[in-house]
Design a protein around this motif. Structure first.
Motif, PDB file in Angstrom:
ATOM      1  N   THR A 250       0.742  -1.051  -0.221  1.00 19.98           N
ATOM      2  CA  THR A 250       0.036   0.150   0.038  1.00 19.98           C
ATOM      3  C   THR A 250       0.932   1.186   0.003  1.00 19.98           C
ATOM      4  N   LYS A 251       0.655   2.174  -1.006  1.00 17.64           N
ATOM      5  CA  LYS A 251       1.692   3.088  -1.127  1.00 17.64           C
ATOM      6  C   LYS A 251       0.843   4.491  -0.845  1.00 17.64           C
ATOM      7  N   HIS A 267      -4.397  -8.128   6.425  1.00 13.59           N
ATOM      8  CA  HIS A 267      -4.026  -7.229   7.579  1.00 13.59           C
ATOM      9  C   HIS A 267      -3.768  -5.682   7.128  1.00 13.59           C
ATOM     10  N   ASP A 268      -5.322  -5.341   6.709  1.00 10.35           N
ATOM     11  CA  ASP A 268      -5.173  -4.010   6.202  1.00 10.35           C
ATOM     12  C   ASP A 268      -5.855  -3.121   6.946  1.00 10.35           C
ATOM     13  N   PHE A 269      -6.410  -3.341   8.101  1.00 13.63           N
ATOM     14  CA  PHE A 269      -7.199  -2.571   9.001  1.00 13.63           C
ATOM     15  C   PHE A 269      -6.673  -1.520   9.697  1.00 13.63           C
ATOM     16  N   ASN A 270      -5.220  -1.464   9.832  1.00 13.97           N
ATOM     17  CA  ASN A 270      -4.626  -0.507  10.626  1.00 13.97           C
ATOM     18  C   ASN A 270      -3.557   0.253   9.539  1.00 13.97           C
ATOM     19  N   VAL A 271      -3.604  -0.212   8.207  1.00 14.94           N
ATOM     20  CA  VAL A 271      -2.707   0.302   7.408  1.00 14.94           C
ATOM     21  C   VAL A 271      -2.970   1.890   7.248  1.00 14.94           C
ATOM     22  N   ASP A 272      -4.137   2.279   7.153  1.00 12.72           N
ATOM     23  CA  ASP A 272      -4.653   3.814   6.947  1.00 12.72           C
ATOM     24  C   ASP A 272      -4.083   4.711   8.131  1.00 12.72           C
ATOM     25  N   ARG A 273      -4.120   3.972   9.440  1.00 16.65           N
ATOM     26  CA  ARG A 273      -3.744   4.569  10.581  1.00 16.65           C
ATOM     27  C   ARG A 273      -2.148   4.645  10.553  1.00 16.65           C
ATOM     28  N   ILE A 322       1.879  -6.287  17.242  1.00 19.64           N
ATOM     29  CA  ILE A 322       1.673  -4.985  18.135  1.00 19.64           C
ATOM     30  C   ILE A 322       1.084  -3.973  17.031  1.00 19.64           C
ATOM     31  N   GLY A 323       0.816  -4.158  15.660  1.00 16.33           N
ATOM     32  CA  GLY A 323       0.644  -3.382  14.994  1.00 16.33           C
ATOM     33  C   GLY A 323      -0.558  -3.544  13.819  1.00 16.33           C
ATOM     34  N   PHE A 324      -0.411  -4.681  12.976  1.00 16.48           N
ATOM     35  CA  PHE A 324      -1.059  -5.024  11.994  1.00 16.48           C
ATOM     36  C   PHE A 324      -2.656  -5.644  12.242  1.00 16.48           C
ATOM     37  N   ILE A 325      -2.516  -6.609  13.301  1.00 11.68           N
ATOM     38  CA  ILE A 325      -3.722  -7.136  13.980  1.00 11.68           C
ATOM     39  C   ILE A 325      -4.077  -6.581  15.346  1.00 11.68           C
ATOM     40  N   PRO A 339      -0.771   1.355  17.436  1.00  8.58           N
ATOM     41  CA  PRO A 339      -0.176   1.191  16.187  1.00  8.58           C
ATOM     42  C   PRO A 339       0.305   2.849  15.618  1.00  8.58           C
ATOM     43  N   TYR A 340      -0.467   3.824  15.848  1.00  8.17           N
ATOM     44  CA  TYR A 340      -0.184   5.150  15.433  1.00  8.17           C
ATOM     45  C   TYR A 340       0.959   5.581  16.248  1.00  8.17           C
ATOM     46  N   PHE A 341       1.110   5.426  17.616  1.00  9.87           N
ATOM     47  CA  PHE A 341       2.096   5.831  18.446  1.00  9.87           C
ATOM     48  C   PHE A 341       3.576   4.893  18.057  1.00  9.87           C
ATOM     49  N   VAL A 342       3.445   3.529  18.065  1.00  8.43           N
ATOM     50  CA  VAL A 342       4.613   2.820  17.668  1.00  8.43           C
ATOM     51  C   VAL A 342       5.218   3.280  16.151  1.00  8.43           C
ATOM     52  N   THR A 343       4.307   3.556  15.413  1.00 11.51           N
ATOM     53  CA  THR A 343       4.737   3.949  14.266  1.00 11.51           C
ATOM     54  C   THR A 343       5.556   5.298  14.098  1.00 11.51           C
ATOM     55  N   ALA A 344       4.927   6.174  14.782  1.00  7.67           N
ATOM     56  CA  ALA A 344       5.553   7.399  15.179  1.00  7.67           C
ATOM     57  C   ALA A 344       6.920   7.102  15.963  1.00  7.67           C
TER      58      ALA A 344
END
Length: 605
Positions: A250-251, A267-273, A322-325, A339-344
């Motif tokens: 996903t780009k 496993h796409d339900f947190n990808v937008d996040r 810890i993120g995708f599921i 997921p938002y926090f760990v990504t940041a």
């Protein structure tokens, strides 16, 4: 399989045999060129590479100490090691992964040599624990530990002092001292390397995508396999990984930076996040701390055999666990958008420490984890507001207090942290936000940017916390210098308590609130002994009304900062709405030993 006792004996023998090499001068790795062939369907891999090394010392070097794959590095074994000059193998210990070579002609100052190696991974049987899953049918992840490094590593030693006594080993210091200037030329990520040039060709099964740090140079297929060549366009730390899976990509894009999330198709339900967090992080960090040093950012899912995320240059491997599921309930009173926090947080590492690498001394993790944790929480605050941030900081406080209660060696001040998670993560974020509350976000972020600008992408010598502390002191007014000392240079705690809170409605409809609060300030030594000291600190006091769903505190009716100088003080407020709760340090900005009694319900008419 290795039993716990057998592992302890092996570690003790490793230290007794090789500790003498710890201070043996070594050349530094400056370039890495690799080929990695992943065979996920067979649970095996082959790897080969060339490491270019340079003698950075003023004297000639005649001994090369190689830490290669051994018992602790997940079934990886060397097939060959050769140099581009004559050398004699003095030690070959495949159990511990130690290989020592004596050069027939010493390496002169400034001279270079090349090490060429080949290794293989072959998984057999059923693994007992996470390390057995480096190569998986769908989701392989080989990190830096699977490949050779230079110089003796104290990470292979027994760390627990009680066990060390059992094996008649002396007490172990966790980290070299902050003022040990002989370590300032060592990166704490990799003591045997400086910044490196990096290029790798990775192959995998036809139905998978293989990834490594760097920019894709070439992609092709041959003999039923898929090949990718990656290269970095600028030097990076000696820290890299290889992943392969049947990825969906996903780009997105942020101001010319390509963002890619490589994930399992369903496993796409947190990808937008994650994309939103990536854009918000790139925007905030670039504005506050300086430009992002790459043109792409990739987040790659790996299976939940492990449960962490890890930031490599422009590449972030990220466990599905810890993120995708992960289910996120942002309306919950206790949940945060993890997921938002760990990504940041992982993107924050692209600045801290990658834009200024710490030296291998005490405090290195403050310059990495504390600063990345603060940066991520600042992004989280922009997204969800101060109330959600306070919820997370309260969690951080609880984790810090729990961590220090279980310390088995010595609790260190933040600027001297010795890879102690409850200090470098939890206390680090608390201390930085407490200082930000006093001096303001522009002043604190300006100090962090000045710290980076002082030697951005430079070294050796590498940074220490003394460099950061100099900037924090410079950004702090004289009247608040005590806070820098309390939060970073010492172990300081507080014990605030709301003793009583009453309210009386006035004839004009307003409410008069009377709050009596007590305050205790303590200084602890590294073994936990606490001594009361004089308090003269700026602290919030406040009155709160009706509480919204999911909020920890009610609506702020009146909050002001006061200077507490006495053990017990009384304060009065006039508020326009019915007050329900009042307290001292209600947002738990300071490290309170018992944060639960800072506020209390208001009694009265």
């Amino acid at each position: 399989y290795e039993s716990r006792k057998a592992g302890e004996k092996r570690q003790a023998a490793y230290e007794r045999a090789y500790k003498k090499f710890e201070r043996t001068r070594q050349p530094k790795i400056v370039a890495v060129r690799m080929t990695v062939d992943l065979e996920p369907e067979q649970l095996r891999a082959r790897a080969g590479g060339v490491l270019t090394m340079v003698n950075r010392h003023a004297v000639s070097l005649d001994t090369i100490f190689i830490n290669g794959p051994g018992a602790g590095t997940m079934h990886v074994r060397f097939d060959s090691i050769t140099f581009d000059r004559s050398a004699r193998q003095a030690i070959a210990d495949s159990t511990n992964g130690v290989f020592v070579f004596a050069l027939d002609v010493p390496l002169a100052p400034g001279d270079s040599l090349r090490l060429r190696y080949a290794a293989h991974y072959e998984h057999r049987g059923f693994p007992n624990g996470e390390p057995g899953h480096q190569i998986s049918a769908n989701g392989s992840f080989l990190n830096r530990d699977a490949f050779p490094s230079i110089a003796y590593s104290s990470g292979g030693e027994i760390g627990d002092d009680e066990l060390r006594r059992k094996y008649k080993l002396p007490p172990k210091e966790r980290t070299p001292a902050l003022d040990d200037s002989s370590r300032y030329n060592e990166q704490f990520f990799s003591v045997g390397s400086d910044y490196i040039t990096f290029e790798a060709t990775v192959s995998t099964a036809m139905d998978q995508i293989a990834m490594a740090p760097g920019y894709l140079q070439k992609e092709w297929t041959a003999n039923g396999r898929r090949y990718f060549t990656y290269a970095m366009n600028a030097p990076i730390p000696d820290f890299y990984s290889f992943l392969s899976a049947r990825y969906t990509v996903t780009k997105a894009e942020w101001k010319g930076v390509r963002i890619e999330i490589l994930h399992h198709a369903t496993h796409d339900f947190n990808v937008d996040r994650m994309i939103a967090a990536s854009k918000a992080s790139l925007a905030y960090f670039t504005e506050q701390f300086g430009a992002y040093q790459h043109q792409q950012l990739r987040i790659l899912e790996f299976p939940r055999y492990a449960s962490f995320a890890q930031s490599f240059p422009n590449t972030v491997p990220y466990s599905e666990r810890i993120g995708f599921i992960t289910k996120v309930d942002t309306t919950s009173e206790v949940d945060v958008d993890y997921p938002y926090f760990v990504t940041a947080h992982e993107i924050g590492h692209q600045w801290f420490p990658y834009q200024r690498m710490p030296a291998n001394v005490q405090g290195a993790q403050m310059l990495s984890e504390s600063l990345a944790e603060y940066a991520a929480l600042a992004v989280l605050e922009k997204r969800y507001g101060p109330e959600k941030l306070q919820k997370f900081l309260r969690f951080e406080l609880d984790q810090y207090l729990r961590g220090r209660s279980g310390e088995r060696k010595k609790e260190m001040p933040l600027m001297l942290v010795e890879n102690q998670g409850y200090i470098q993560y939890q206390k680090g974020s608390l201390a930085l936000f407490a200082l930000r509350d006093l001096i303001g976000e522009p002043a604190l972020n300006g100090a962090l940017r000045a710290y980076l600008d002082e030697a951005r992408l430079g070294g050796p010598p590498y940074a220490t916390t003394r460099d950061l502390m100099r900037q924090l002191h410079a950004a702090t007014p004289d009247s608040l210098q005590y806070a820098v000392h309390d939060l970073f240079e010492t172990i300081t705690l507080w014990d605030f308590k709301s003793d009583s809170a009453t309210a009386t409605q006035q004839p004009n409809g307003t409410w008069k609130v009377r709050l009596t609060a007590s305050a205790l300030k303590l200084r602890a030594d590294t073994l936990g002994a606490e001594t009361a000291i004089a308090i003269s600190d700026y602290v919030d006091i406040g009155v709160f009304g009706e509480k919204a769903p999911g909020a920890r505190l009610g609506k702020a009716l009146a909050v002001r900062k006061v200077k507490l100088t006495k053990p017990t003080e009384t304060f009065e407020f006039i508020v326009n709405e019915k007050p329900l709760r009042a307290g001292v340090d209600p947002y738990n900005r300071l490290i309170d030993r018992n944060p639960g009694d800072n506020t209390r319900d208001i009694s009265g008419n």
